[in-house]
Design an enzyme around this catalytic site. Structure first.
Site, short mmCIF file in Angstrom:
data_model
loop_
_atom_site.label_atom_id
_atom_site.label_comp_id
_atom_site.label_asym_id
_atom_site.label_seq_id
_atom_site.Cartn_x
_atom_site.Cartn_y
_atom_site.Cartn_z
N SER A 257 0.82 -1.20 0.00
CA SER A 257 0.00 0.00 0.00
C SER A 257 0.87 1.26 0.00
CB SER A 257 -0.93 -0.06 1.21
OG SER A 257 -1.82 1.03 1.20
N ASP A 576 -8.52 -3.59 -6.49
CA ASP A 576 -8.46 -4.46 -5.31
C ASP A 576 -9.27 -3.89 -4.16
OD1 ASP A 576 -6.96 -2.41 -4.36
OD2 ASP A 576 -5.19 -3.58 -3.91
N HIS A 629 -7.49 -5.49 -0.91
CA HIS A 629 -6.26 -4.72 -0.68
C HIS A 629 -5.43 -5.25 0.48
CE1 HIS A 629 -3.72 -1.29 -1.15
NE2 HIS A 629 -3.95 -0.86 0.06
#
Lengths: 674, 734
Positions: A257, A576, A629
């Site tokens: 991320s 995602d 994610h």
């Protein structure tokens, strides 16, 4: 303390269980109780009713406790493998976790591994606080159980906020990142982030000395983590140590991320000369890094960040909202508090979409146009190959979603042709002083300074693209953006050798930096696909303009057509769940592919996509094939890829690109000089 | 958590008992309840005798449990609502707050080096029985797992008996970071108080580092096993040749070096202040030598490394010269709190299944830990005294206590003469005899004692074999051969004696006759005690002798002293060439500390038991220092003053051969004062070995030095004990 909290929520369930168990007894007992009461009433009238009530209460509590303890006892006595048996009985034999499988293949720990956690997933602990946070010294304020959020929410918000002017600690408060693997292995009890990956790596021989969690204070802008905590220096020194201590084997970096951007920043920082950078010299990355395996990387930002900053409404950037519903409901200013808090975090601004209209599309065009969620889902599951029969014909039938219009006011505006939209420029609008706002002065979001005039001007501009949206944020939150623009930049470089690009504010934008001179370094982009992801929003003015945030997502805007991407005021595309494919894949698919001006040394790039398939049943937890994610960190295929690279494999040996989405087609459409 | 568990247990037991005590308990409760219950019972009896009786019993059980739970929760709620500070009870201001007001701020980065047993250990790879414990703490923390599956846990805590490294298939690693040793168990602080006070003046993660290491290993093994063969017949090296992957351990020393360098740079080139505790002191001594030694064996920092990076070393409760406790611990697993498994876990020792073997299990585990051997007394008879003489002689337990209570440091002279008067009158304590069998032998002058068997001094394994009884000889040789082949896997043990249980201490291999012979040799001094250990535990000592040394160097420039086995012995190494460093010896005094032991043969003839035990029936008269078979001297409950203070008081004072560059040393003693009330917890002025970490005076000293003060600025020496007089008596060439 923990046990009490645990016990309380379970009480109701245990009563229900108990009720089922002793349904028959219950009735008899109730009767019996009544008879008892009657008898008692006869014998002694005065003290009777009070006592029997207390007795009854205690009696019930006793039953509950006994049942609870029995269950607990049984649970503890139960062999640890029982749930596994049950799961296997229902779903059939589970695949070996990748760690076990690869260990059988004979893989061994080779390259040291560095984890770079993303935003919000890493823990923060208190080192110095105000009076109200007494007794919380070195306790986690963020991550862990979040018990304090419930107990003293205002105090918590105060401590989690940064200084609005400097973006650093407010005076008298020191909140610091947790060190070590514990920083981000679990976000909350039972909610893994890195834990599965760590456990699997441990199977092939990794341990503390070969794994390093580069935890940093994710609220700060990237350069400020160095200014305040010397985090970048620490990462540099730790990587150097691990490489040296492991016989010169280069490190494999695994950012997740926002960590992806952070590490991009690090790679520039470490080679920059000392006053601003780490002074590692021009070949530091080439000497110390084998591969960068970006997981769910928002290279070009996420539209969600816009909604988060604009109205604190994005779904999981403002995780605070999701995890603490109690806080949200107990006062009408909660959202504002959260907004005030998150607007002091510079890091959220690192995720604002980068590249402007060239990447994200303008009023009429966007790279993803023609994407239909239903179709893509089928394609993902069925053929896995992009069926190239052109969907042009279908597109003309269904309505085109204008993804380029990241924020539009009203559904009609979002769908109208660009020539039909009348826009009044908001930039010169005078911010009026609103009279009514004095009542809610204690919560400070910059909306109060805008007044009605400003709010109206914003709404009348109707449509915002990625570029004009930055102007919008500058208009509604000038102080925040002033701070932010000192640390981040969102453009595309025309000429990368311009000396201005040596400034650190460009380092985390892949479109304004060159990759380090490390031709042997491999860059992977690993991300999930097949989950609808927020891409553009339909806003409306908030009806009650008193003390609330004046804008909110128009959740009533919905397309009744099943194929539509518009749901609850949000246009979604493939991704995602947080990062659209475009943002996570474009750099590896096109921007850095081959020798480009962003990648002068020609480092190899690979795209590894993982098609999302939700867990088959609840016993699987968050799934072993998830593409979401955060849940992708438990995806067995991804873990296997990471472990193979850590044990020495190259991208070619993994199988090169693995693509399910239309990323290459979309990238082609983007007209960027390379 | 623990308290809740205990409470829950009570609740479990309660219903059973309750059936018998029903009437009484009701009496104890309020009268009304009793009468009601009786009437209810009577009524029930009238209606339906059998059924109702049972039901009412269940009901009342639940009632009582309900009462208890409700009360418990109420109390808990009240406890949580309680303001942090009692209105009546004033906690004295913590040194951190006070010094912050004085204007002190963080200046020098601080490195904390924890001691033995206080650091946490977590599991990285284990046997099937430890499933689900991945990255959970096996040591430190709540210890619930030890209670649940004790044998499994002991198996994981043990190291390989031959190599002193991980057994195959098990990886137990030190917990990193400040959490490693801030609390040993929930509520039992070790470093937490110091950390909190440091944080008050501005310390945080970036300028405070906990150098956690696996305290079970010998010091060089925490880095890795790359030291090279110490001698050609070194068992461990030849064994390791077969399994190269366990050669590499944690590189802890390299990490510490890199951390110190990093902190030095990132904090504006300020030198670090190192605060080691207990065994961490000799660990850091080892580090000082390691870091300046060239790479294959050392860290390659070059000769100026220490001078460049270190400002001060503030040793807390240092065990420079070892502790006598370690001897008794290795000899019979009986020392009082070194074997803290025993102290912490009485349930383990008393449990039904383990009752017979708990101590033996503990012994088996602790004997695989090289680190305990690093605490054996160093310096032999020169430091610890011989059969007739000891540096502490004349120390009178009662007198000294009075003196501590009455006199301040000012009128020391008069008291000193008092003591001298005292010990001329009484029998002097023979502290030099660290282990003696029977009280009489302790009192006899040395001329009347049987001479120590010189044959033992040879550590040649063949000699040892010959010493064993003949009928064991064959098996022993057989075992030796088998072990060479199978790398000493534990399966062979079953063959070695008639009572081949799981527990394996080397005592199994000795017969009663040898054991009796050991006892006949009566008293052992620090030097002969080592020989004794070499005899009763040859394998352990063989391993240990390749990593540690206990002597005194004659010529420090002898090239053999460059080997790492000498680095942790202050009497066989030179301090680094860094005249600006300051070395502090901070320790508690005023607590009777184990110094020597009276042993007896264990009456128990069972084959698996430990044949020796401390004769706890031996007691001296009122003024004597002999209590329960243990001679006590001044100290901090674990470390005698002589071990903690001698190096700073004499060995390194000024420019000596152990301290060629003339590093300044300071002694800071803290007089023990037990906590005045329960509310004070473990006391703010404690001098006990671990509790001293919460001593406000000590914390203030550490804070001042960390903020830049020098030794003379905080007041130079601060002495309450007789350390200087004792040191003078020790005849050591300097």
């Amino acid at each position: 303390m923990a046990s009490i909290r645990r016990r309380k929520p379970i009480e109701p369930s245990s009563t229900s269980v108990q009720k089922e168990d002793e349904d028959e007894d219950e009735e008899e007992e109730v009767e019996e109780d009544h008879s008892k009461n009657k008898h008692r009433k006869k014998s002694d009238k005065k003290s009777k009713p009070k006592w029997s009530c207390v007795d009854n209460c205690c009696w019930i509590v006793g039953y509950i406790c006994v049942t609870w303890w029995t269950l607990l006892f049984l649970y503890n006595v139960m062999p640890a493998s029982l749930p596994l048996y049950v799961t296997e009985a229902i779903t059939g034999p589970l695949p070996d976790p990748p760690g076990v499988k690869l260990r059988k293949e004979g893989l061994k720990a080779k390259h040291p591994v560095v984890f770079v956690p993303g935003i919000v997933t890493a823990g923060l602990e208190l080192w110095e606080g105000h009076q109200c946070a007494d007794g919380l010294f070195r306790k986690r304020l963020w991550g862990g159980t979040f018990g304090e959020v419930y107990k003293r929410p205002l105090c918590w918000v105060e401590h989690m906020s940064l200084d609005n002017e400097t973006g650093l600690d407010p005076p008298g408060i020191r909140v610091r990142p947790v060190c070590g693997l514990v920083a981000a292995d679990y976000f909350a009890p039972g909610y893994f982030v890195w834990a599965v990956l760590i456990a699997n790596l441990a199977h092939i021989g990794y341990e503390e000395k070969t794994m390093y969690m580069a935890s940093y204070d994710w609220r700060l802008s990237f350069q400020n983590t160095e200014v305040r905590d010397q985090t970048l220096s620490r990462i540099k020194s730790n990587i150097e140590l691990m490489v040296e201590a492991n016989g010169g084997n280069k490190a494999v970096i695994i950012p997740h991320s926002m960590g992806v951007l952070y590490f991009l920043h690090f790679m520039k920082w470490v080679e920059a000369p000392t006053p601003m950078g780490g002074g590692g010299g021009p070949d530091w990355c080439a000497k110390h890094i084998k591969a960068v395996m970006n997981i769910g990387g928002p290279f070009l930002g996420v539209p969600k960040a816009v909604a988060g900053l604009f109205s604190a409404e994005a779904k999981d950037i403002a995780v605070a909202r999701a995890i603490a519903p109690g806080v949200l409901n107990n006062g009408f200013q909660t959202l504002q508090h959260i907004m005030r808090m998150s607007r002091t975090w510079d890091s959220t601004m690192s995720m604002i979409p980068k590249g402007g209209d060239t990447i994200w599309g303008d009023l009429d065009w966007s790279p993803e146009e023609g994407y239909t969620p239903m179709k893509s889902k089928q394609r993902n599951t069925d053929t896995q190959k992009a069926s190239q029969d052109d969907p042009e014909t279908e597109i003309s039938q269904t309505k085109r979603a204008n993804y380029g219009r990241i924020i539009s006011f009203g559904k009609d505006v979002a769908e109208a042709l660009s020539s039909d939209i009348e826009r009044i420029d908001f930039r010169d609008a005078v911010k009026g002083q609103s009279v009514a706002n004095n009542t809610c002065r204690d919560v400070w979001t910059e909306y109060h300074d805008m007044g009605f005039g400003g709010i109206k001007a914003v709404a009348e501009y109707k449509v915002y693209t990625a570029e004009s949206m930055i102007d919008l944020l500058r208009f509604v939150a000038p102080k925040m953006m002033e701070r932010g623009s000192a640390h981040f930049s969102y453009g595309i470089a025309d000429y990368l050798d311009d000396p201005k690009y040596q400034h650190y504010k460009y380092w985390s934008n892949p479109l304004e930096t060159k990759l380090p001179n490390a031709p042997e370094m491999e860059i992977f982009s690993l991300y999930g696909v097949g989950v609808p992801t927020e891409r553009a929003y339909i806003y409306k003015l908030s009806p009650s303009a008193e003390c609330t945030i004046p804008f909110q997502i128009d959740t009533s805007a919905d397309e009744h057509d099943e194929d539509s991407c518009l749901k609850g005021g949000v246009y979604s595309v493939d991704g995602d769940e947080t990062v659209p494919v475009l943002s996570s894949g474009f750099m590896c698919a096109k921007g850095w592919r081959g020798k480009t001006r962003f990648n002068p040394s020609g480092s190899r790039t690979y795209i590894r996509e993982y098609a999302h398939s939700p867990p088959a049943n609840f016993l699987e937890g968050r799934g072993t094939q998830s593409g979401a994610h955060v849940d992708i960190m438990g995806n067995f295929a991804l873990i296997e890829d990471v472990m193979r690279v850590a044990a020495g494999a190259t991208g070619e040996e993994l199988g090169g690109d693995q693509v399910y989405s239309d990323i290459f087609k979309w990238s082609e459409k983007i007209n960027l000089q390379l | 958590m623990a308290s809740i568990l205990r409470f829950r247990k009570q609740c479990y037991v309660e219903p059973v008992k309750f059936q018998f005590f029903q009437p009484q308990t009701f009496d104890k409760k309020e009268e009304t309840v009793a009468t009601e219950a009786k009437t209810a019972l009577e009524n029930n009896e009238k209606r339906n005798k059998r059924q109702q009786k049972e039901r009412s019993c269940v009901n009342s059980c639940c009632c009582v449990i309900g009462y208890m739970c409700t009360t418990w929760w109420l109390l808990l709620v009240l406890f949580n609502c309680l303001p942090a500070a009692f209105p009546g009870f004033q906690v004295p201001e913590s040194p951190g707050t006070r010094l912050k007001r004085e204007g002190l701020t963080a200046l020098h980065p601080v490195v904390l080096v924890p001691g033995i047993v206080t650091g946490g250990l977590e599991l990285w790879e284990g046997k099937p029985c430890a499933e689900g414990l991945f990255r959970k703490r096996l040591w430190g923390g709540s210890f619930t797992e030890i209670l649940k599956r004790p044998l499994c846990l002991l198996e994981h805590l043990a190291l390989h008996n031959e190599t002193g490294l991980d057994p195959p298939g098990i990886r137990l690693r030190a917990v990193p970071g400040l959490v490693a040793a801030d609390y040993f168990a929930p509520g039992y602080f070790v470093w937490a108080v110091l950390i909190e006070n440091l944080a008050k003046i501005g310390y945080e993660g970036k300028n405070m580092h906990m150098a956690a290491y696996d305290w079970r290993l010998s010091f060089q093994n925490t880095e890795n096993h790359s030291g090279g063969p110490q001698s050609p017949n070194d068992v461990s090296v030849s064994l390791l040749a077969h399994v190269p992957e366990i050669l590499i351990r944690d590189q802890t020393l390299s990490r510490l070096k890199s951390q110190i360098e990093l902190m030095y740079v990132t904090n504006g080139y300020k030198k670090v202040v190192v605060v080691p505790h207990s065994m961490g002191v000799i660990y850091f001594l080892h580090f000082l030598k390691w870091v300046e030694t060239p790479p294959p064996m050392g860290g390659g920092g070059g000769p100026g490394w220490c001078a460049k990076h270190i400002k001060a070393i503030m040793n807390i409760g240092p065990v420079f010269l070892g502790v006598p406790k370690a001897v008794s611990n290795l000899f019979s697993a009986e020392a009082k709190d070194m074997a803290s498994i025993r102290a912490m876990d009485p349930g383990l020792l008393d449990s039904e299944i383990l009752r017979l073997q708990a101590l033996e299990h503990v012994m088996r585990v602790t004997r695989t830990w090289d680190s305990i051997a690093s605490l054996l007394p160093k310096g032999g008879e020169t430091v610890w005294g011989n059969l007739d003489w000891s540096p502490e002689e004349g120390y009178a337990c009662d007198l000294s206590k009075k003196r501590y209570l009455q006199a301040s440091a000012g009128d020391k002279d008069t008291n000193g003469s008092d003591v001298k008067m005292g010990f001329h009158v009484k029998d002097s304590n023979k502290y030099g005899r660290i282990i003696s069998f029977g009280k009489e032998t302790l009192q006899l002058p040395s001329s009347q004692l049987p001479s120590v068997d010189t044959k033992w001094k040879s550590s040649d394994p063949l000699n040892l074999i010959l010493e064993k009884c003949s009928f064991h000889l064959h098996k022993w040789v057989l075992i030796k051969i088998l072990q060479q082949e199978f790398l000493g896997t534990r399966t062979i043990k079953n063959t070695n004696s008639s009572c081949g249980g799981e527990v394996w201490t080397e005592y199994d291999e000795m017969c009663r006759e040898t054991i009796r012979k050991i006892a006949e040799n009566k008293p052992y001094t620090a030097r002969t005690a080592l020989d004794l250990l070499r005899f009763v535990a040859p394998k352990m000592m063989q391993r240990v002798d390749s990593h540690l040394s206990y002597g005194i160097a004659d010529n420090l420039d002898d090239p053999k002293y460059t080997r790492y086995k000498y680095w942790s012995n202050p009497l066989e190494t030179k301090l680094p060439d860094a005249p600006d460093i300051e070395i502090y010896c901070s320790y508690g005094v005023g607590i009777p500390t184990e110094r020597s032991y009276v042993y007896k043969l264990s009456p128990n003839d069972r084959c698996k038991s430990i044949p020796f035990r401390i004769d706890s029936s031996v007691d001296g008269d009122k003024d004597s220092c002999l209590r329960g078979g243990v001679y006590l001297a001044d100290g901090d409950e674990t470390v005698p003053v002589i071990s903690a203070g001698f190096m700073c008081a004499k060995g390194w004072r000024g420019r000596t051969r152990f301290n060629p560059s003339g590093i300044a040393t300071h002694i800071r003693e803290y007089r023990h004062k037990p906590p005045a009330s329960l509310l004070e917890g473990r006391g703010l002025e404690s001098g006990a070995h671990v509790d001293i970490m919460g001593n406000f005076a000590l914390i203030e000293d550490v804070l001042r030095v960390a903020a830049g003060a020098t030794g003379t600025e905080i007041g130079g020496d601060r002495v309450y004990s007789d350390i200087f007089r004792m040191s003078d008596r020790i005849n050591l060439r300097l």
